[in-house]
Design an enzyme around this catalytic site. Structure first.
Site, PDB file in Angstrom:
ATOM      1  N   ASN A 144      44.612  47.946  28.078  1.00  0.00           N
ATOM      2  CA  ASN A 144      45.730  47.600  28.959  1.00  0.00           C
ATOM      3  C   ASN A 144      45.899  46.092  29.099  1.00  0.00           C
ATOM      4  OD1 ASN A 144      47.119  49.916  30.748  1.00  0.00           O
ATOM      5  ND2 ASN A 144      45.072  50.575  30.179  1.00  0.00           N
ATOM      6  N   TYR A 192      36.664  43.760  33.692  1.00  0.00           N
ATOM      7  CA  TYR A 192      37.923  43.269  34.267  1.00  0.00           C
ATOM      8  C   TYR A 192      37.996  41.748  34.170  1.00  0.00           C
ATOM      9  CZ  TYR A 192      41.070  41.486  37.820  1.00  0.00           C
ATOM     10  OH  TYR A 192      42.033  40.768  38.473  1.00  0.00           O
TER      11      TYR A 192
END
Length: 338
Positions: free
Chosen positions: A99, A149
């Site tokens: 993503n 992340y």
């Protein structure tokens, strides 16, 4: 002036759309609605009188991106879209890299094809990793984030610098956020996480409104004044204003410009709980739990550079962050309508 806002129906994106509209811009939203709802558009209209066009799709869909650039005279892109939960990223690294990193590559290729070379990227203080000094300054070395992340954000930052080096016509601004909280003071917009909240303030709000029984505070033995973790909390409207300030200075400034967006002061978890208890007028249930892997004891921003070069400063206190969050949550106990 049209601005493509990826992830524009999400928490930070939607508040930024409101501030963009009030500053005279016309946002166009691309969002796959995986952690947001399209009903936020009606709230944006209520506040501004303008409804941004929403494309419900994914930034990895090149055909969709090309159609958006063909349909609108997009001047710049503000890129929020991406997965954002630190803990979740440890268990789902492939999804985060797909993503956040691959998605940005597809977006950059579409921007290049459309000759749109003005970009503001939503990055994070997690790119700093664990630093020996506080507050964090933009010149500090990066490269040691503690989660997939954080590494995905750092990878994108490095990609942007490589792209701009190869083509100096790009104007790029990287905004490193600290901890966005709060809600629009109208109570019409706020944070509405899908599932269990990953961040402190929305979890506290759900405890206050009766959706959760108790707040788990992860760690109370940190070397901080009260033993709980200390973070730099920034009101989401101040953060949104930071994007508008970056937009106003973006054009005609080739290069990659990096700014911290934070309040420049740290507050502990227990201080946040106390502020929220004051806002809602009742004590809030909490319990202590073990530390989470990768959590740091304390950090906050040095936002001097943003003040000097963007003319941006925060104007809202922790009490206002708590009060505005409570106003939103109490008016919308279940969040946005489906």
């Amino acid at each position: 002036m049209y601005v493509l806002v990826t992830g524009g129906s999400g928490y930070i994106g939607s508040h930024t759309c409101v501030q963009l509209i009030e500053a005279g811009y016309k946002p166009v939203i691309l969002d796959n609605l995986c952690n947001s709802k399209s009903s936020v558009l009606a709230r944006i209209h209520s506040l501004t009188g303008y409804t941004p066009e929403l494309y419900a799709g994914d930034i990895r869909d090149r055909t969709l991106l090309d159609s958006i650039f063909a349909a609108h005279p997009i001047h710049a892109v503000i890129h929020f879209a991406g997965l954002k939960a630190v803990g979740e990223s440890v268990n789902r690294p492939l999804e985060y890299y797909n993503n956040n990193v691959f998605g940005t590559l597809v977006l950059l290729e579409a921007m290049r094809a459309a000759q749109v070379k003005n970009l503001i990227f939503s990055s994070s203080a997690t790119v700093y990793g664990d630093q020996p000094q506080i507050p964090y300054v933009e010149s500090f070395p990066t490269g040691s984030p503690s989660s997939p992340y954080g590494r995905s954000k750092l990878m994108v930052e490095q990609i942007l610098q490589d792209v701009q080096l190869a083509d100096p016509q790009w104007n790029m601004t990287i905004l490193r956020y600290f901890n966005p909280v709060g809600a629009h003071p109208s109570g019409l917009m706020g944070e509405d996480p899908q599932g269990i909240p990953n961040n402190l303030m929305p979890f506290i709000a759900q405890v206050a409104v009766g959706r959760r029984e108790s707040l788990a505070i992860f760690g109370n033995g940190y070397p901080t004044p009260d033993g709980t973790g200390v973070r730099d909390y920034i009101h989401v409207v101040d953060l949104a204003d930071g994007h508008v300030a970056a937009m106003k200075t973006l054009h005609g400034k080739p290069g990659v410009h990096i700014f911290n967006l934070g309040a420049g002061v740290g507050h502990s978890v227990l201080q946040v709980v106390a502020a929220f208890s004051k806002a809602c007028g009742k004590p809030l249930a909490y319990h202590f739990a073990p530390r989470r892997e990768g959590d740091l004891p304390a950090y906050w921003a040095d936002a001097t550079k943003a003040a000097e070069q963007l003319g941006w400063r925060v104007s809202r206190s922790l009490d206002e962050m708590a009060a505005d969050t409570w106003h939103w949550q109490s008016k919308n106990p279940q969040g946005y309508p489906d």
